[in-house]
Design a protein around this motif. Structure first.
Motif, PDB file in Angstrom:
ATOM      1  N   CYS A  67      37.058  34.120  30.669  1.00 31.56           N
ATOM      2  CA  CYS A  67      37.989  33.660  29.635  1.00 31.56           C
ATOM      3  C   CYS A  67      37.380  32.542  28.790  1.00 31.56           C
ATOM      4  CB  CYS A  67      39.289  33.186  30.276  1.00 31.56           C
ATOM      5  SG  CYS A  67      40.152  34.469  31.223  1.00 31.56           S
ATOM      6  N   THR A  68      36.076  32.586  28.608  1.00 35.69           N
ATOM      7  CA  THR A  68      35.392  31.568  27.809  1.00 35.69           C
ATOM      8  C   THR A  68      35.343  32.001  26.346  1.00 35.69           C
ATOM      9  OG1 THR A  68      33.229  32.596  28.108  1.00 35.69           O
ATOM     10  CG2 THR A  68      33.938  31.004  29.786  1.00 35.69           C
ATOM     11  N   LYS A  69      34.812  31.129  25.502  1.00 37.16           N
ATOM     12  CA  LYS A  69      34.553  31.495  24.109  1.00 37.16           C
ATOM     13  C   LYS A  69      33.416  32.521  24.079  1.00 37.16           C
ATOM     14  CE  LYS A  69      36.130  27.277  21.803  1.00 37.16           C
ATOM     15  NZ  LYS A  69      36.940  26.826  22.939  1.00 37.16           N
ATOM     16  N   PRO A  70      33.402  33.392  23.052  1.00 40.66           N
ATOM     17  CA  PRO A  70      32.354  34.426  22.989  1.00 40.66           C
ATOM     18  C   PRO A  70      30.936  33.877  23.101  1.00 40.66           C
ATOM     19  CG  PRO A  70      34.072  34.899  21.381  1.00 40.66           C
ATOM     20  CD  PRO A  70      34.402  33.550  21.974  1.00 40.66           C
ATOM     21  N   LYS A  71      30.685  32.727  22.502  1.00 43.95           N
ATOM     22  CA  LYS A  71      29.330  32.164  22.506  1.00 43.95           C
ATOM     23  C   LYS A  71      28.872  31.750  23.903  1.00 43.95           C
ATOM     24  CE  LYS A  71      30.778  27.411  21.393  1.00 43.95           C
ATOM     25  NZ  LYS A  71      30.304  26.814  22.644  1.00 43.95           N
ATOM     26  N   ASP A  72      29.810  31.597  24.833  1.00 41.46           N
ATOM     27  CA  ASP A  72      29.469  31.146  26.183  1.00 41.46           C
ATOM     28  C   ASP A  72      29.344  32.291  27.187  1.00 41.46           C
ATOM     29  OD1 ASP A  72      29.489  28.460  25.381  1.00 41.46           O
ATOM     30  OD2 ASP A  72      31.672  28.342  25.640  1.00 41.46           O
ATOM     31  N   VAL A  73      29.693  33.503  26.780  1.00 38.91           N
ATOM     32  CA  VAL A  73      29.713  34.620  27.733  1.00 38.91           C
ATOM     33  C   VAL A  73      28.323  34.931  28.275  1.00 38.91           C
ATOM     34  CG1 VAL A  73      30.173  37.090  27.994  1.00 38.91           C
ATOM     35  CG2 VAL A  73      31.813  35.635  26.787  1.00 38.91           C
ATOM     36  N   THR A  74      27.320  34.909  27.407  1.00 36.44           N
ATOM     37  CA  THR A  74      25.958  35.242  27.844  1.00 36.44           C
ATOM     38  C   THR A  74      25.487  34.331  28.969  1.00 36.44           C
ATOM     39  OG1 THR A  74      25.392  36.067  25.638  1.00 36.44           O
ATOM     40  CG2 THR A  74      23.569  35.513  27.106  1.00 36.44           C
ATOM     41  N   SER A  75      25.728  33.022  28.829  1.00 33.19           N
ATOM     42  CA  SER A  75      25.296  32.085  29.872  1.00 33.19           C
ATOM     43  C   SER A  75      26.086  32.283  31.157  1.00 33.19           C
ATOM     44  CB  SER A  75      25.426  30.645  29.379  1.00 33.19           C
ATOM     45  OG  SER A  75      26.772  30.325  29.079  1.00 33.19           O
ATOM     46  N   VAL A  76      27.353  32.663  31.038  1.00 35.64           N
ATOM     47  CA  VAL A  76      28.161  32.940  32.229  1.00 35.64           C
ATOM     48  C   VAL A  76      27.606  34.157  32.963  1.00 35.64           C
ATOM     49  CG1 VAL A  76      30.421  33.739  33.036  1.00 35.64           C
ATOM     50  CG2 VAL A  76      30.281  31.868  31.391  1.00 35.64           C
ATOM     51  N   LEU A  77      27.297  35.202  32.212  1.00 30.96           N
ATOM     52  CA  LEU A  77      26.787  36.431  32.827  1.00 30.96           C
ATOM     53  C   LEU A  77      25.449  36.211  33.528  1.00 30.96           C
ATOM     54  CD1 LEU A  77      27.608  38.971  29.979  1.00 30.96           C
ATOM     55  CD2 LEU A  77      28.827  38.703  32.142  1.00 30.96           C
ATOM     56  N   ALA A  78      24.689  35.232  33.052  1.00 31.69           N
ATOM     57  CA  ALA A  78      23.378  34.958  33.640  1.00 31.69           C
ATOM     58  C   ALA A  78      23.469  34.190  34.951  1.00 31.69           C
ATOM     59  CB  ALA A  78      22.519  34.171  32.649  1.00 31.69           C
ATOM     60  N   ASP A  79      24.639  33.709  35.308  1.00 32.84           N
ATOM     61  CA  ASP A  79      24.780  32.956  36.552  1.00 32.84           C
ATOM     62  C   ASP A  79      24.440  33.850  37.748  1.00 32.84           C
ATOM     63  OD1 ASP A  79      26.468  31.888  38.985  1.00 32.84           O
ATOM     64  OD2 ASP A  79      26.367  30.234  37.546  1.00 32.84           O
ATOM     65  N   PRO A  80      23.647  33.348  38.696  1.00 32.84           N
ATOM     66  CA  PRO A  80      23.243  34.160  39.855  1.00 32.84           C
ATOM     67  C   PRO A  80      24.420  34.768  40.620  1.00 32.84           C
ATOM     68  CG  PRO A  80      21.953  32.152  39.748  1.00 32.84           C
ATOM     69  CD  PRO A  80      23.010  32.016  38.693  1.00 32.84           C
ATOM     70  N   ALA A  81      25.547  34.076  40.642  1.00 34.79           N
ATOM     71  CA  ALA A  81      26.703  34.586  41.382  1.00 34.79           C
ATOM     72  C   ALA A  81      27.213  35.889  40.782  1.00 34.79           C
ATOM     73  CB  ALA A  81      27.816  33.546  41.401  1.00 34.79           C
ATOM     74  N   LEU A  82      27.109  36.020  39.462  1.00 36.99           N
ATOM     75  CA  LEU A  82      27.531  37.259  38.819  1.00 36.99           C
ATOM     76  C   LEU A  82      26.417  38.302  38.836  1.00 36.99           C
ATOM     77  CD1 LEU A  82      29.633  35.974  35.780  1.00 36.99           C
ATOM     78  CD2 LEU A  82      30.450  37.147  37.812  1.00 36.99           C
ATOM     79  N   GLN A  83      25.192  37.843  38.827  1.00 36.27           N
ATOM     80  CA  GLN A  83      24.076  38.785  38.904  1.00 36.27           C
ATOM     81  C   GLN A  83      24.076  39.535  40.235  1.00 36.27           C
ATOM     82  OE1 GLN A  83      21.574  39.549  36.535  1.00 36.27           O
ATOM     83  NE2 GLN A  83      23.060  38.535  35.209  1.00 36.27           N
ATOM     84  N   ASP A  84      24.560  38.885  41.265  1.00 38.80           N
ATOM     85  CA  ASP A  84      24.542  39.488  42.602  1.00 38.80           C
ATOM     86  C   ASP A  84      25.873  40.121  42.992  1.00 38.80           C
ATOM     87  OD1 ASP A  84      21.948  38.611  42.882  1.00 38.80           O
ATOM     88  OD2 ASP A  84      22.508  36.732  43.869  1.00 38.80           O
ATOM     89  N   ILE A  85      26.794  40.235  42.049  1.00 39.84           N
ATOM     90  CA  ILE A  85      28.131  40.714  42.387  1.00 39.84           C
ATOM     91  C   ILE A  85      28.078  42.201  42.738  1.00 39.84           C
ATOM     92  CG2 ILE A  85      29.003  41.542  40.148  1.00 39.84           C
ATOM     93  CD1 ILE A  85      31.426  39.570  40.744  1.00 39.84           C
ATOM     94  N   GLY A  86      28.926  42.631  43.646  1.00 37.57           N
ATOM     95  CA  GLY A  86      28.914  44.018  44.093  1.00 37.57           C
ATOM     96  C   GLY A  86      29.664  44.947  43.142  1.00 37.57           C
ATOM     97  N   ASP A  87      29.444  46.248  43.305  1.00 41.63           N
ATOM     98  CA  ASP A  87      30.107  47.205  42.422  1.00 41.63           C
ATOM     99  C   ASP A  87      31.572  47.413  42.771  1.00 41.63           C
ATOM    100  OD1 ASP A  87      29.915  48.671  44.737  1.00 41.63           O
ATOM    101  OD2 ASP A  87      28.520  50.162  43.942  1.00 41.63           O
ATOM    102  N   ASP A  88      32.040  46.767  43.836  1.00 40.98           N
ATOM    103  CA  ASP A  88      33.455  46.841  44.186  1.00 40.98           C
ATOM    104  C   ASP A  88      34.262  45.732  43.509  1.00 40.98           C
ATOM    105  OD1 ASP A  88      32.100  44.921  45.683  1.00 40.98           O
ATOM    106  OD2 ASP A  88      33.498  45.056  47.376  1.00 40.98           O
TER     107      ASP A  88
END
Length: 269
Positions: free
Chosen positions: A68-89
């Motif tokens: 729920c961040t501003k569009p300009k901040d989404v890329t940095s959020v997605l790069a966080d290791p916690a989301l990089q390792d998230i499961g497909d469930d």
């Protein structure tokens, strides 16, 4: 069942949290990431949900993650290791305007279930409209679950992503058009000699009543307008003036500009 993680505790994030709680979800099953301690303290104090400045801490154990961040901040959020390792469930839902499904899927691990959502601000009072486009790897069960969550803050329509820029123009940004209309109507009343308080009461009640009438009526808006337009009457005179001033054309131009801007943000994302 896991908890719901909300990344970003601004207006949209808060509206989602408030709607979930109003729908009966337990505060203990909602966790929010917010970088500013004072905002995090406010959210915890007001809603009794878990709050942290760590994405990893909030995402761990979640079965749905709402960005729920501003569009300009989404890329940095997605790069966080916690989301990089998230499961497909785990379903990842972007609530940011213009951020495409391709951007989400390319930034996350292959097979991650993602959704692109376009809410609007009336979700603050559980009267929102959210358009939802599922990604390639989402399951029917995940679609049902995310839809159920978002229905806590209003109605949900499932759309093709190709329609999302138009949806942004017609729904996502349209509350601002209505607020602008209300502002103009109030100022017009003041120019005609009414007090601002009286003009505000008349304008806001009339707009709210008209919206309720359209929602509850089976008639098209054009029919409802005709019903209050007596031949050679006051309403006809006003509508004629609006049309001659380019009222309808202004909306076509405005929605096109909004949709083009949404597409532009998506290309940059």
């Amino acid at each position: 069942m896991g908890h719901i993680a909300v990344i970003g505790g601004g207006k949209i994030g808060e509206a989602l949290v408030a709607g979930l709680l109003a729908a009966g979800r337990e505060p203990g099953r909602i966790r929010v990431v917010n970088r500013r301690p004072e905002r995090g303290n406010y959210l915890h104090r007001t809603y009794h949900v878990g709050v942290s400045d760590s994405i990893e801490e909030v995402v761990d154990g979640a079965d749905a993650v709402f960005i729920c961040t501003k569009p300009k901040d989404v890329t940095s959020v997605l790069a966080d290791p916690a989301l990089q390792d998230i499961g497909d469930d785990v379903a990842v839902v972007s609530m940011a305007a213009g951020i495409t499904i391709a951007t989400l899927e390319e930034a996350l691990s292959a097979g991650t279930s993602v959704f692109r959502a376009m809410p609007n601000t009336p979700m603050l009072i559980s009267k929102g409209v959210t358009a939802l486009a599922p990604g390639r790897f989402t399951t029917e069960q995940q679609l049902d679950y995310i839809t159920e969550i978002l229905e806590s803050v209003g109605i949900v329509v499932v759309v093709d992503e190709a329609d999302m820029d138009a949806v942004t123009a017609v729904a996502g940004s349209s509350p601002a058009y209505v607020f602008l209309l209300a502002e103009a109507l109030i100022d017009s009343g003041v120019s005609l000699g009414l007090s601002r308080e009286l003009a505000s009461t008349l304008a806001l009640a009339s707009i709210g009543g008209a919206a309720d009438l359209m929602e509850q009526s089976s008639s098209e808006p054009s029919v409802l307008r005709a019903n209050v337009s007596s031949p050679a009457g006051t309403t006809v005179a006003a509508v004629e003036s609006l049309e001659s001033s380019g009222f309808r054309a202004a909306f076509f131009k405005a929605t096109r500009a909004c949709a083009e801007r949404s597409a532009q943000i998506g290309r940059r994302g």
